[in-house]
Design an enzyme around this catalytic site. Structure first.
Site, short mmCIF file in Angstrom:
data_model
loop_
_atom_site.label_atom_id
_atom_site.label_comp_id
_atom_site.label_asym_id
_atom_site.label_seq_id
_atom_site.Cartn_x
_atom_site.Cartn_y
_atom_site.Cartn_z
N VAL A 63 0.88 -1.18 0.00
CA VAL A 63 0.00 0.00 0.00
C VAL A 63 0.91 1.23 0.00
O VAL A 63 1.86 1.30 0.79
CB VAL A 63 -0.93 0.00 1.23
CG1 VAL A 63 -1.76 1.29 1.28
CG2 VAL A 63 -1.84 -1.22 1.20
N TYR A 105 0.41 -9.27 10.23
CA TYR A 105 0.11 -10.63 9.79
C TYR A 105 -0.30 -11.51 10.98
O TYR A 105 -1.21 -12.33 10.87
CB TYR A 105 1.31 -11.25 9.06
CG TYR A 105 1.69 -10.53 7.79
CD1 TYR A 105 0.71 -9.93 6.99
CD2 TYR A 105 3.01 -10.45 7.38
CE1 TYR A 105 1.07 -9.26 5.82
CE2 TYR A 105 3.37 -9.79 6.20
CZ TYR A 105 2.39 -9.19 5.44
OH TYR A 105 2.73 -8.55 4.28
#
Lengths: 171, 171
Positions: free
Chosen positions: A88, A132
């Site tokens: 991103v 994550y």
């Protein structure tokens, strides 16, 4: 202010390459990218593509991407998805766009009856590792990644030996 | 006493599954294999196979196998080969069969203009690590392997949320 996730088209190839370069810079390897638009077009948008790509747009501007392909688990006896790149742009962070991309890839995995979604992260990339972990990921630290490339790959393939042999017989 | 390397056919599927199970046992995960012959047949021998497989025969007996598929490097802008499994039966070790299999996979990589051949090894598998190093391999220890699977994958995909929502609206 809206984010949409869509499948990349041929027209996105220049943007995909820009994302790949930006991610490589973030990964402290700005000179590692030798990919070209022509190569990405050939490999991702032909009849048997080597990869698939999702683009996240935020208010109509390209904000990030996820690039993946199918791998295969002989333990599961099923294909899985390998996420090669997730990125991103800095100015779009903190808006949930990375999570939205990861969720979409996970949805593709479930739809294709894959039991695993796998990727790699650099060991110093603590923000990504924390992210994550929060997404339910596990870290398979018992496994070391091994690679043969360049000259070593040619040698292993016996091409170097063959070339030498041909040079010898041409004398 | 001769070793031949050949491309696996549908008739090899029972042997491939036997190799997969033997390798899992060697990797201290004998119960990890849920693959079936039907699944391996479907995924490796259809029109768009998820994997390719080589069999090494020694004096006509199946001695080992290599199972691989194409991955994709966005840095290279090229497909590469990922070697999922490489295994030689204990009674056929020390004859160079593992090296012959690895060389053949490397030759496929070079033929397909791949610049990388990659795989994973368990960190305690010292004989394999030494063998790979001797073959010119490098170890990418900066990269950690990450996986989402099972329930966590379903949740990430939003399937669990969707199921819960449907159960709620069905009340």
């Amino acid at each position: 202010m809206a984010t949409t996730i869509r499948t990349a088209t041929e027209a996105d190839v220049p943007q995909i390459l820009a994302f790949i370069r930006a991610l490589a810079t973030y990964e402290r390897a700005p000179d590692a990218v030798s990919a070209t638009e022509a190569g990405l077009l050939r490999d991702g948008f032909g009849p048997n593509p080597f990869y698939s790509c999702l683009i996240a747009d935020h208010d109509g501007r390209p904000a990030g991407f996820a690039l993946y392909f199918f791998n295969y688990s002989t333990w599961e006896g099923r294909p899985g998805i390998y996420l090669e790149d997730l990125f991103v742009q800095p100015e779009f962070r903190g808006l949930g766009i990375g999570k939205a991309l990861l969720q979409k890839v996970a949805a593709v995995a479930v739809e294709k009856e894959c039991r695993r979604l796998q990727w790699e992260v650099l060991d110093w990339n603590t923000p990504a590792i924390d992210f994550y972990r929060a997404m339910g990921a596990e870290f398979l630290d018992e496994w070391r990644n091994v690679r043969v490339s360049g000259e070593a790959l040619q040698q292993l393939a016996g091409v170097a030996a063959l070339v030498a042999e041909q040079a010898e017989s041409a004398k």
